[in-house]
Write an enzyme that holds these catalytic residues in place. Structure first.
Site, PDB file in Angstrom:
ATOM      1  N   ASP A   8       4.867  35.373   5.947  1.00  0.00           N
ATOM      2  CA  ASP A   8       3.866  35.584   7.039  1.00  0.00           C
ATOM      3  C   ASP A   8       4.878  35.741   8.467  1.00  0.00           C
ATOM      4  OD1 ASP A   8       1.500  36.103   8.694  1.00  0.00           O
ATOM      5  OD2 ASP A   8       1.948  33.904   9.067  1.00  0.00           O
ATOM      6  N   ASP A  10       3.540  35.681  12.197  1.00  0.00           N
ATOM      7  CA  ASP A  10       2.861  34.761  13.314  1.00  0.00           C
ATOM      8  C   ASP A  10       2.548  33.312  12.745  1.00  0.00           C
ATOM      9  OD1 ASP A  10       2.610  36.498  15.670  1.00  0.00           O
ATOM     10  OD2 ASP A  10       1.548  37.670  14.370  1.00  0.00           O
ATOM     11  N   LYS A 151      -3.183  40.629   1.359  1.00  0.00           N
ATOM     12  CA  LYS A 151      -1.721  40.560   1.274  1.00  0.00           C
ATOM     13  C   LYS A 151      -1.278  40.230  -0.057  1.00  0.00           C
ATOM     14  CE  LYS A 151      -0.661  38.305   5.687  1.00  0.00           C
ATOM     15  NZ  LYS A 151      -0.109  37.246   6.304  1.00  0.00           N
ATOM     16  N   ASP A 174       0.533  30.526   7.128  1.00  0.00           N
ATOM     17  CA  ASP A 174      -0.071  29.476   7.949  1.00  0.00           C
ATOM     18  C   ASP A 174      -1.506  29.556   8.036  1.00  0.00           C
ATOM     19  OD1 ASP A 174       0.277  31.779   9.676  1.00  0.00           O
ATOM     20  OD2 ASP A 174      -0.361  30.480  11.318  1.00  0.00           O
TER      21      ASP A 174
END
Length: 226
Positions: A8, A10, A151, A174
């Protein structure tokens, strides 16, 4: 050999203030295995990151709505349905919230991102009235997208194109939109700033936040490979 990565961006490769942590430019260019950047951001963002890192532009964008590998782009989902939800949200007094220009959505092909301070209850109420549309909260935006787009499914497609078993991947993330990636990858880590959904889905929650956590995972993986 170090394993392939599904990362990931961000909250995972960034500082607490949202900037790309400079350690990404130290650790990832020399990673001797495929690196897939899997993000909720629009397609150009992970492509640019891969480019400036000197990596192959192997990316998953828009929470799985767009996947790019070996020069081929796969686009899935129903953007018209997502846009209809957002238009109905606006008609009922909701605001997307990004201000003039809205570069957050300008290049988005499969979904619409709404600012995190928007009226979440109203947005979810409107989305619930439209079949096969859902709202995913990444902590950085509310993503209005087709159900079934994720994803994780995109990672399966990318892994197949690379002729790599998806379980060979190590995933780091996250938030809620990383849960599907964690389920597909063979090993998964949530950084310490992760939301509850990511924490519960990950194989391990690391003790450090943001890029500190990702860097610690990469260090452990490299040490294990030596």
């Amino acid at each position: 050999m170090v394993p392939p990565l599904a990362l990931d961006i961000d909250g995972t490769l960034t500082t607490p203030t949202g900037r790309i942590d400079p350690r990404a430019f130290e650790l990832l260019p020399a990673w001797d295995a495929p690196v897939v950047f899997a993000t909720g951001k629009a397609f150009p963002y992970p492509v640019a990151l891969a480019h400036f890192l000197g990596r192959e532009e192997t990316v998953i964008a828009e929470n799985g709505g767009v996947a790019y590998v070996d020069g081929e782009t796969t686009v899935v989902g129903d953007p018209d349905a997502a846009r209809a939800v957002v238009e109905a949200f606006r008609e009922r007094g909701g605001a997307i919230g990004w201000g003039d220009g809205d570069t957050v959505n300008r290049w988005r092909e499969t979904e619409v991102a709404v600012a995190p301070d928007a009226d979440e209850a109203l947005l979810r109420e409107v989305a619930a009235s439209v079949e096969d549309v859902e709202v995913v909260d990444t902590g950085y935006a509310f993503h209005v997208k087709s159900t079934g787009v994720s994803k994780g499914r995109a990672l399966e497609r990318v892994a197949d194109a690379l002729d790599i078993d998806p379980e060979a991947f190590v995933a780091v993330g996250d938030s809620e939109n990383d849960v599907s990636t964690f389920r597909v990858a063979g090993e998964s880590y949530a950084v310490a700033n992760a939301d509850d959904a990511a924490r519960e889905a990950a194989d391990e929650v690391v003790g450090e936040e943001f890029m500190d956590g990702t860097a610690s995972v990469l260090a452990d993986l490299r040490a294990r490979a030596e």
